[in-house]
Design an enzyme around this catalytic site. Structure first.
Site, PDB file in Angstrom:
ATOM      1  CG  ASN A  15       8.171   3.370 -16.117  1.00 56.04           C
ATOM      2  OD1 ASN A  15       7.919   4.732 -15.733  1.00 56.04           O
ATOM      3  ND2 ASN A  15       8.867   3.127 -17.714  1.00 56.04           N
ATOM      4  CG  MET A  16       3.481  -1.915 -13.323  1.00 56.02           C
ATOM      5  SD  MET A  16       2.582  -1.006 -12.243  1.00 56.02           S
ATOM      6  CE  MET A  16       1.181  -0.348 -13.094  1.00 56.02           C
ATOM      7  CE  LYS A  17      10.554  -6.030 -16.696  1.00 54.44           C
ATOM      8  NZ  LYS A  17       9.916  -7.475 -16.643  1.00 54.44           N
ATOM      9  N   GLY A  18      10.011  -1.560 -13.388  1.00 53.55           N
ATOM     10  CA  GLY A  18      11.532  -1.403 -12.335  1.00 53.55           C
ATOM     11  C   GLY A  18      12.523  -1.931 -12.775  1.00 53.55           C
TER      12      GLY A  18
END
Lengths: 246, 518
Positions: free
Chosen positions: A123-126
């Site tokens: 995910n983008m956020k990591g």
């Protein structure tokens, strides 16, 4: 070099144990805990705490010294030997070696409903300040979520022309993950796809050694982030590309 | 209670928006039925058991009507018509049906009044049983009043007999609520497994027989411990109302029942889940079962600090859906969680802000507070420390249902000792900080008050957006947990039917009509 656990002095071999015995709390339980420590190879096991859990169980904390020592020169471990680059360096590697985006697909496969692992990587956020693959330039990341059957996963891999397959496994009760992971390798081989992809697995109980044993290219356990996975996969893809050139 | 000095007008307006959002969906719900709703009708008429291939009889009947009759009129009409035509009572009819000597479909339809007349005796038997269960629970709670904060632990061995051993040990050690985790992927089965089960992965199958065994075991401990030990299971999935019916019959006390969890986290079709959650919550309301909603799950996927307002917005929506289904506040166990990364400076203060805000906005609700799971690393000692912080937050903000964190989270399903240590941790904090919440107030211009204000404001904004576009659209855009779901995607859509103008559901009519003093 031979080593032993370190408590507060070199080679004291100190270890701590805790466990439950299916017996009412009392002197008998304490002696049983001590004897168990002895049978496990502890010198002078000391039961430092004992508490009742309900009527028929009791909990023990035991300290002792192990007699065993480990000769490090005799050990062999499977470790990922390729370096880990940061996000920008990975992006540059991709730009330098490929004239297209690399496709990563990932899922928590089989019956596993947990997405924490795959989300942390993709995910983008990591996770913990480490951005996920979705944010990488040069990578097209598809997170298929949880409970994805192996057949569906392979179908999607074909459709998206995936370069890298990421499998996340969290539930390991009764080794359900092993069966599922082996099944995926078998299906990939049956489809003649195994050599066309980089196959990577991850999870709290996954080690690189286990991954290799099951026929995966790499395994990532706790404490690994998107850049570890990306670095390994991109370097492998570059290596493969160069090999086919020759 | 207004320690945070929250803007009451904004809270009121958030409720207005959430109501508008829920009513919009409720219109859709009222026009539809699903296969599991119809199977639930069968179950509440007393139809249970499986055929020789282990297919539950409610599934046999509903599939038969879907293939050979008209399910959009409601299975009640078909069953009543078949009983009228064959002259048999319901148990005899089912026996004959299983032998293949009578058909379910193809009989002339009886009238609406006749449906009620023919089926009423059967459903009254079940409702009497449920009523009796409510009375038993009330008697227990009268004899053993419950604490302000109840300790909730899970068992998950896969084997119901082993679960019972662990549940009893946990109850004796101080747990007030026991949840039996379901076997992985049961939520995606479009039937409820039958009978006693001793094998499952990551949990134990939710079956009526397993419910019964565990309830009896916990009743036993309740009497010796002089505390009523509550039993929990999970409704969310493809069989929400069926699980609710079984829970009502076997006197479960709490059901995980979220209006959107299945959609977001199990990729169940949204039309299906909205219709299913309504009927299941109607049954929960009738049976006095506390629902637990699943907002905590948003924070395992999304960031707990930046997405805190989605939890609050969802709680407002879940509350309104629950009102639509006749649930009073005191049965609404709205969920939230302690999931902010402990590496963030002052993370504990932000957790307090969220938990206290929840408590103040939903003062009557038995809030369900979930422990840290996402930022647990495998270092059990660190996890024990995180759980202690969580337990302190629970006590400081008077949460109701206190789901204990396990030091071995992310390692294995809890050992007997993991659960014991967790209970000891919670009990020590609860005791040593007993009156703490009465002693503290928060600085009006401080970090905690300002954080709560921010989250409320953001939640209000989000509700405004959702109200404008409809909840269906909001789910398509991935408003909750960053997960996008389409109106016609996901599992179980083929089981959704638009109701025929002559749709009959005497069971739902009855419970909609009965307003219980909850």
């Amino acid at each position: 070099m031979k080593i032993k656990p370190y408590g507060d002095t070199s080679n004291d071999g100190k270890v701590q144990l805790s466990f439950t015995l299916p017996i009412k709390i009392g002197a008998l339980g304490m002696e049983a805990a001590k004897q168990l420590g002895k049978q496990m190879g502890l010198i002078d096991p000391s039961v430092v705490s004992m508490e009742a859990i309900g009527e028929n169980f009791s909990f023990y904390i035991v300290y002792g010294s192990v007699t065993h020592q480990i000769d490090l020169s005799l050990l062999k471990v499977a470790e990922i030997t390729t370096p880990t680059f940061d996000k920008e360096a990975v992006e540059k590697l991709i730009a330098d070696h490929f004239d297209r985006d690399l496709v990563f697909i990932g899922a928590s496969t089989g019956t596993d409903a947990h997405t924490v692992g795959i989300d942390a990587i993709m995910n983008m956020k990591g996770y913990a300040g480490h951005y996920g693959l979705e944010r990488y330039a040069g990578i097209k990341a598809y997170n298929l979520g949880s409970q994805v059957p192996n057949e569906v996963f392979i179908r999607e891999a074909k459709r998206l022309h995936a370069d890298v397959l990421l499998i996340s496994q969290t539930v390991t009760q009764k080794d359900v993950h092993l069966k599922n992971m082996v099944e995926l390798v078998e299906l990939l081989e049956a489809e003649h796809m195994r050599n066309d992809v980089i196959l990577v697995c991850g999870g709290a109980r996954i080690s690189h050694e286990l991954a290799k044993e099951l026929g995966y290219d790499a395994g990532f356990g706790p404490g690994k982030f998107a850049e570890d996975v990306a670095s390994f996969a991109v370097l492998e893809l570059i290596r493969k590309k160069n090999k086919t050139k020759k | 209670m207004n320690k945070l000095n929250l803007d009451q007008n904004m809270i009121q307006d958030s409720r207005r928006l959430a109501k508008q959002i829920a009513i919009d969906v409720q219109k859709f719900i009222d026009q539809h039925t699903t296969v599991t709703v119809e199977r639930t009708v069968c179950r509440l008429l007393g139809i249970d058991g499986v055929d020789s291939f282990d297919v539950p009889i409610p599934n046999l009947l509903v599939d038969d009507v879907q293939n050979n009759g008209d399910l959009s009129r409601g299975i009640a009409l078909t069953i009543a018509s078949a009983l009228q035509a064959t002259g048999k009572n319901l148990p005899d009819f089912i026996s004959a049906y299983l032998l293949g000597t009578v058909k379910l479909c193809g009989h002339p339809y009886v009238s609406c009044d006749q449906v009620r007349q023919i089926l009423d005796p059967y459903m009254q038997v079940t409702f009497a049983k449920i009523k009796e269960n409510r009375d038993t629970r009330d008697a227990f709670l009268l004899a053993y009043p419950q604490p302000k904060t109840e300790i909730y632990v899970i068992v998950a061995t896969g084997n119901i007999y082993e679960d019972i051993v662990q549940a009893k040990a946990a109850a004796t050690a101080g747990a007030d609520i026991i949840a039996v985790i379901r076997s992985t992927a049961q939520s995606l089965l479009d039937y409820v497994p039958y009978g006693i089960t001793t094998e499952g992965f990551g949990g134990t199958y939710a079956t009526q027989a397993n419910f019964k065994l565990m309830r009896a075991a916990l009743d036993e401990v309740s009497k010796t411990e002089k505390r009523y030990i509550k039993l929990v299971n999970y409704a969310s999935g493809l069989c929400m109302p069926e699980i609710a019916a079984m829970a009502a019959i076997e006197r479960l006390d709490v059901l995980l029942n979220d209006s959107m969890y299945g959609i977001i986290f199990r990729d169940i079709n949204m039309q299906r889940t909205f219709v299913d959650q309504y009927f299941s919550r109607r049954i929960n309301a009738y049976s006095g079962v506390v629902i637990n909603t699943g907002e905590d799950n948003y924070l395992t996927t999304s960031d707990a600090f930046t997405q805190a307002h989605t939890v609050l917005a969802s709680q407002f929506i879940n509350e309104q859906f629950a009102y639509c289904a006749g649930l009073p506040s005191k049965l609404m166990g709205l969920g939230h969680a302690f999931e902010i990364d402990p590496e963030i400076e002052n993370s504990f203060l932000y957790e307090i802000a969220q938990a206290q805000m929840c408590r103040e906005i939903f003062p009557q609700a038995p809030l369900k507070y979930m422990p840290p799971t996402k930022h647990i690393t495998g270092n059990i000692f660190r996890a024990y420390e995180q759980n202690a912080l969580f337990n302190i937050a629970t006590t400081m903000t008077d949460q109701s249902i206190h789901l204990l964190g396990m030091m071995t989270e992310a390692i294995h399903t809890p050992f007997l000792s993991d659960r014991y240590l967790a209970i000891q941790n919670a009990k020590m904090i609860k005791k040593s900080m007993k009156s703490f919440s009465d002693e503290v107030s928060y600085r009006p211009d401080g970090l905690i008050c300002n954080r709560a204000k921010d989250v409320l404001r953001q939640a209000h904004e989000l509700l405004e957006e959702i109200a404008q576009m409809s909840l269906f659209k909001a789910l398509e855009q991935g408003v909750f947990a960053d997960i996008k779901r389409s109106f016609t995607g996901g599992k179980g859509l083929t089981g959704v039917l638009e109701k025929h103008p002559d749709y009959q559901n005497p069971v739902l009519d009855y419970i909609e009509g009965v307003s219980h003093e909850n």
